[in-house]
Each structure stands twice: as structure tokens, then as C-alpha cells.
Design a protein around this motif. Structure first.
Motif, PDB file in Angstrom:
ATOM      1  N   THR A 222      51.678  -6.231  -4.516  1.00 54.89           N
ATOM      2  CA  THR A 222      53.010  -6.074  -3.913  1.00 54.89           C
ATOM      3  C   THR A 222      53.865  -7.320  -4.171  1.00 54.89           C
ATOM      4  O   THR A 222      55.040  -7.231  -4.545  1.00 54.89           O
ATOM      5  N   ALA A 223      53.251  -8.481  -3.977  1.00 51.60           N
ATOM      6  CA  ALA A 223      53.986  -9.732  -4.190  1.00 51.60           C
ATOM      7  C   ALA A 223      54.330  -9.903  -5.671  1.00 51.60           C
ATOM      8  O   ALA A 223      55.458 -10.272  -6.025  1.00 51.60           O
ATOM      9  N   ALA A 224      53.387  -9.615  -6.528  1.00 56.87           N
ATOM     10  CA  ALA A 224      53.605  -9.784  -7.968  1.00 56.87           C
ATOM     11  C   ALA A 224      54.712  -8.857  -8.464  1.00 56.87           C
ATOM     12  O   ALA A 224      55.556  -9.251  -9.278  1.00 56.87           O
ATOM     13  N   MET A 225      54.729  -7.615  -7.936  1.00 59.50           N
ATOM     14  CA  MET A 225      55.768  -6.671  -8.345  1.00 59.50           C
ATOM     15  C   MET A 225      57.146  -7.171  -7.934  1.00 59.50           C
ATOM     16  O   MET A 225      58.122  -7.044  -8.673  1.00 59.50           O
ATOM     17  N   ARG A 226      57.212  -7.781  -6.763  1.00 59.90           N
ATOM     18  CA  ARG A 226      58.493  -8.314  -6.300  1.00 59.90           C
ATOM     19  C   ARG A 226      58.959  -9.453  -7.211  1.00 59.90           C
ATOM     20  O   ARG A 226      60.124  -9.540  -7.590  1.00 59.90           O
ATOM     21  N   ALA A 227      58.017 -10.322  -7.555  1.00 58.92           N
ATOM     22  CA  ALA A 227      58.369 -11.451  -8.427  1.00 58.92           C
ATOM     23  C   ALA A 227      58.828 -10.942  -9.800  1.00 58.92           C
ATOM     24  O   ALA A 227      59.848 -11.393 -10.340  1.00 58.92           O
ATOM     25  N   ALA A 228      58.083  -9.979 -10.348  1.00 62.16           N
ATOM     26  CA  ALA A 228      58.430  -9.438 -11.670  1.00 62.16           C
ATOM     27  C   ALA A 228      59.785  -8.734 -11.628  1.00 62.16           C
ATOM     28  O   ALA A 228      60.577  -8.820 -12.575  1.00 62.16           O
ATOM     29  N   HIS A 229      60.060  -8.089 -10.514  1.00 58.81           N
ATOM     30  CA  HIS A 229      61.351  -7.423 -10.344  1.00 58.81           C
ATOM     31  C   HIS A 229      62.484  -8.448 -10.388  1.00 58.81           C
ATOM     32  O   HIS A 229      63.547  -8.203 -10.965  1.00 58.81           O
ATOM     33  N   GLY A 230      62.244  -9.619  -9.814  1.00 62.81           N
ATOM     34  CA  GLY A 230      63.244 -10.696  -9.855  1.00 62.81           C
ATOM     35  C   GLY A 230      63.593 -11.078 -11.284  1.00 62.81           C
ATOM     36  O   GLY A 230      64.764 -11.290 -11.621  1.00 62.81           O
ATOM     37  N   VAL A 231      62.582 -11.152 -12.133  1.00 58.71           N
ATOM     38  CA  VAL A 231      62.826 -11.507 -13.539  1.00 58.71           C
ATOM     39  C   VAL A 231      63.639 -10.409 -14.224  1.00 58.71           C
ATOM     40  O   VAL A 231      64.580 -10.679 -14.972  1.00 58.71           O
ATOM     41  N   LYS A 232      63.297  -9.145 -13.928  1.00 48.58           N
ATOM     42  CA  LYS A 232      64.044  -8.027 -14.541  1.00 48.58           C
ATOM     43  C   LYS A 232      65.503  -8.045 -14.110  1.00 48.58           C
ATOM     44  O   LYS A 232      66.391  -7.637 -14.844  1.00 48.58           O
ATOM     45  N   ALA A 233      65.736  -8.549 -12.878  1.00 46.34           N
ATOM     46  CA  ALA A 233      67.104  -8.626 -12.374  1.00 46.34           C
ATOM     47  C   ALA A 233      67.841  -9.836 -12.957  1.00 46.34           C
ATOM     48  O   ALA A 233      69.000 -10.077 -12.628  1.00 46.34           O
ATOM     49  N   GLY A 234      67.140 -10.626 -13.785  1.00 46.48           N
ATOM     50  CA  GLY A 234      67.812 -11.731 -14.472  1.00 46.48           C
ATOM     51  C   GLY A 234      67.587 -13.101 -13.864  1.00 46.48           C
ATOM     52  O   GLY A 234      68.185 -14.083 -14.301  1.00 46.48           O
ATOM     53  N   ASP A 235      66.754 -13.178 -12.856  1.00 50.09           N
ATOM     54  CA  ASP A 235      66.490 -14.477 -12.215  1.00 50.09           C
ATOM     55  C   ASP A 235      65.308 -15.188 -12.864  1.00 50.09           C
ATOM     56  O   ASP A 235      64.455 -14.557 -13.479  1.00 50.09           O
TER      57      ASP A 235
ATOM     58  N   ARG B  75      62.726 -18.425  -0.822  1.00 47.85           N
ATOM     59  CA  ARG B  75      62.348 -17.297   0.044  1.00 47.85           C
ATOM     60  C   ARG B  75      60.913 -17.475   0.501  1.00 47.85           C
ATOM     61  O   ARG B  75      59.998 -17.565  -0.326  1.00 47.85           O
ATOM     62  N   ILE B  76      60.709 -17.455   1.818  1.00 45.13           N
ATOM     63  CA  ILE B  76      59.372 -17.589   2.392  1.00 45.13           C
ATOM     64  C   ILE B  76      58.939 -16.213   2.893  1.00 45.13           C
ATOM     65  O   ILE B  76      59.468 -15.714   3.894  1.00 45.13           O
ATOM     66  N   TYR B  77      58.012 -15.584   2.173  1.00 43.18           N
ATOM     67  CA  TYR B  77      57.504 -14.261   2.585  1.00 43.18           C
ATOM     68  C   TYR B  77      56.303 -14.445   3.498  1.00 43.18           C
ATOM     69  O   TYR B  77      55.344 -15.140   3.167  1.00 43.18           O
TER      70      TYR B  77
ATOM     71  N   LEU C  38      50.219 -10.622 -12.392  1.00 42.78           N
ATOM     72  CA  LEU C  38      51.492 -10.546 -13.122  1.00 42.78           C
ATOM     73  C   LEU C  38      51.236 -10.104 -14.569  1.00 42.78           C
ATOM     74  O   LEU C  38      51.967  -9.263 -15.111  1.00 42.78           O
ATOM     75  N   HIS C  39      50.195 -10.638 -15.172  1.00 40.51           N
ATOM     76  CA  HIS C  39      49.844 -10.209 -16.541  1.00 40.51           C
ATOM     77  C   HIS C  39      49.521  -8.721 -16.575  1.00 40.51           C
ATOM     78  O   HIS C  39      49.891  -8.014 -17.505  1.00 40.51           O
ATOM     79  N   SER C  40      48.829  -8.239 -15.528  1.00 49.10           N
ATOM     80  CA  SER C  40      48.460  -6.812 -15.496  1.00 49.10           C
ATOM     81  C   SER C  40      49.703  -5.927 -15.421  1.00 49.10           C
ATOM     82  O   SER C  40      49.661  -4.756 -15.772  1.00 49.10           O
ATOM     83  N   LEU C  41      50.802  -6.510 -14.943  1.00 46.31           N
ATOM     84  CA  LEU C  41      52.064  -5.762 -14.863  1.00 46.31           C
ATOM     85  C   LEU C  41      52.892  -5.943 -16.136  1.00 46.31           C
ATOM     86  O   LEU C  41      54.043  -5.503 -16.211  1.00 46.31           O
TER      87      LEU C  41
ATOM     88  N   TYR D 261      54.435 -17.141  -0.882  1.00 51.34           N
ATOM     89  CA  TYR D 261      53.621 -16.140  -0.190  1.00 51.34           C
ATOM     90  C   TYR D 261      52.506 -16.817   0.585  1.00 51.34           C
ATOM     91  O   TYR D 261      51.739 -17.613   0.034  1.00 51.34           O
ATOM     92  N   GLY D 262      52.406 -16.495   1.867  1.00 46.72           N
ATOM     93  CA  GLY D 262      51.368 -17.054   2.734  1.00 46.72           C
ATOM     94  C   GLY D 262      50.062 -16.279   2.630  1.00 46.72           C
ATOM     95  O   GLY D 262      49.970 -15.261   1.926  1.00 46.72           O
ATOM     96  N   GLY D 263      49.062 -16.759   3.348  1.00 49.29           N
ATOM     97  CA  GLY D 263      47.716 -16.206   3.254  1.00 49.29           C
ATOM     98  C   GLY D 263      47.619 -14.723   3.549  1.00 49.29           C
ATOM     99  O   GLY D 263      46.936 -13.982   2.825  1.00 49.29           O
ATOM    100  N   THR D 264      48.327 -14.234   4.585  1.00 49.84           N
ATOM    101  CA  THR D 264      48.221 -12.809   4.922  1.00 49.84           C
ATOM    102  C   THR D 264      48.900 -11.944   3.860  1.00 49.84           C
ATOM    103  O   THR D 264      48.533 -10.789   3.668  1.00 49.84           O
ATOM    104  N   SER D 265      49.877 -12.522   3.163  1.00 50.40           N
ATOM    105  CA  SER D 265      50.579 -11.774   2.111  1.00 50.40           C
ATOM    106  C   SER D 265      49.760 -11.686   0.833  1.00 50.40           C
ATOM    107  O   SER D 265      50.171 -11.021  -0.117  1.00 50.40           O
TER     108      SER D 265
END
Ligand code: ASP
Ligand code: MG
Length: 241
Positions: A20-33, A169-171, A84-87, A7-11
Motif C-alpha cells: 500500500t505504501a509503495a503504491m502510494r509512493a509510485a503514484h507520486g512519481v507518476k504524478a510528476g513528483d 508527509r508523515i503516514y 517498489l521494484h515489483s511494481l 512510514y511508521g512501523g504499523t504502516s
């Protein structure tokens, strides 16, 4: 799959965007990655840090400049990990040197040489998302180095290469790679895919979307790189053979 998300500075500009970024990362773990997140400094932090240093001394020592500038990415890594901890997601932050990202000694423009520890792997295997501060490493003397402006892309691709990740992945703030800067030229055309060679030419020609060294590494290690928007859904651009 092992996936590196960068994730870059604007993200990462504010708490909402970090969420938003943290939710995406956490979703990846739930999907098994397994997910490694590489972060840049928030917004224009690095520009401000450069200015602060120059207010003290016109030509600061390159070693001290690196020690100072690396802090921007460390702050992002801390905030992202707290989010991420807050999620409810297990996560741990690592600086470049905790992660073992070894570089040469060219302060301000260091080159990645290798990964000198298996810390990331251990943390992943313990169920963590590993959040790594981008743009920084450590040299043989044990000093902090930085990889050049825009260098967090290179951290991401280097980690993907050295960990044998399936995808990097470069967001970013554009939704892919264009033939010219879409923020300036409304008629810019987006690539669905682009070869490493053509991407390297664009990056060396000044396209800001990827740090040129990240493309060199991607080509050398055959890392598939996906450039996509942090804000809008869509597949972005695949940088691949
Ligand atoms: N924060 C650094 C810069 O502004 C590195 C990066 O964002 O990739 O150049
Ligand atoms: Mg960039």
C-alpha cells in the motif's frame, strides 16, 4: 515537487501494508513528483531488538546498541525497495550513512547536524524513488548513531529541510494530530492545522504522533509537515506556521 513520505512501523507491518505504501509512493512519481521515502522498522521490531540485546548484556555499549538497532530500519528499506521494484518502479535503498545524514556523537539520542553528500539528489535525478532507513545517521568518527525512539520522524523532516523539499508527509496509524491520544480518548478533537509552536508543546508533553525533534527542525527550517493516516483517505493535519 519534491516530497518526503515517512512510514511508521504499523504502516509497514506486513507485505500488504508495504505494498500500500509503495503504491502510494509510485503514484507520486507518476504524478510528476520526486519522492524520498523514509521508513521505520516494521511493527514492534525495535522493541524486540532492545530486548534481544538486554538478554545478552544488561547495559550494552551505546555504540554497539546503535549499530544493532539501526538494522531494523535497514530491513524495512530493503523490503520497501524490493516492493517498489515489483511494481515496476525504479528505486534504491540507502542507509542513513549512505544518504550522508551526519549527526553528533550522542549514541542513542543523536542530533542531526547536516547532510554530507548529494547521493540522494543524484539518485532522484536518475529517476529513482530513494528509500532511506530512518532513525539513523553517522557521526564524525564514522560510527552509526540513532536519533532516539521515534526518531524516524526526525529523519524525514531533516531530509525535507536539508533537501529543500516542498512537503514532508508523515503516514501513521492515526488520521492526524489530536488534542489528546484518540486511541485512548474517544472525545479527542482533531486539528486541521496546528502551528509549529503548539505542535512542539504537544510533542514535548508526550504526544507520540511526532518526535519532538522533528517538530523543532520543521519549525527552524519552515518545513510544512502533513500528518495523515496510512489506512484511511483524508487530509490529516497540517503542521505549519
Ligand atoms: N524504530 C524506531 C523506534 O521504534 C524509530 C521509529 O520508529 O521512529 O523507536
Ligand atoms: Mg512515531
Amino acid at each position: 515537487m519534491l516530497i518526503v513520505q515517512k512510514y511508521g512501523g504499523t504502516s509497514l507491518m506486513d507485505a500488504d501494508r508495504i505494498r500500500t505504501a509503495a503504491m502510494r509512493a509510485a503514484h507520486g512519481v507518476k504524478a510528476g513528483d520526486q519522492i524520498v521515502v523514509v521508513v521505520s522498522a516494521q511493527g514492534k521490531t525495535t522493541d524486540q531488538l532492545v530486548k534481544n540485546a538486554r538478554d545478552i548484556l544488561d547495559q550494552p555499549s551505546a555504540r554497539e546498541m546503535d549499530a544493532y538497532l539501526a538494522a531494523g530500519e535497514q530491513m524495512s528499506a530493503g523490503l520497501m525497495t524490493m516492493m517498489l521494484h515489483s511494481l515496476g518502479q525504479k528505486a534504491v535503498s540507502l542507509t542513513g550513512w549512505q544518504a550522508g545524514l551526519l549527526t553528533d556523537s550522542t549514541h542513542g539520542n543523536a542530533r542531526v547536524i547536516g547532510l554530507s553528500s548529494d547521493r540522494i539528489r543524484k539518485e532522484l535525478d536518475a529517476g529513482n524513488i530513494v528509500v532511506v532507513a530512518g532513525f539513523q545517521g553517522i557521526n564524525e568518527a564514522g560510527d552509526i548513531t540513532t536519533l532516539g525512539r521515534g526518531g524516524s520522524d526526525t529523519t524525514a523532516v531533516a531530509l525535507a529541510a536539508l533537501l529543500g523539499a516542498d512537503l514532508c508527509r508523515i503516514y501513521t496509524d492515526v488520521d492526524g494530530v489530536y488534542d489528546k491520544d484518540p486511541r485512548v480518548f474517544p472525545d479527542a478533537v482533531k486539528f486541521d492545522r496546528i502551528s509549529y509552536k503548539d505542535m512542539l508543546e504537544l510533542a514535548r508533553g508526550g504526544a507520540q504522533v511526532l518526535h519532538d525533534r522533528s517538530v523543532e527542525l520543521a519549525m527552524q527550517y519552515r518545513v510544512p509537515v502533513q500528518v495523515l493516516s496510512s489506512f484511511r483517505p483524508g487530509p490529516g493535519t497540517m503542521v505549519i506556521d
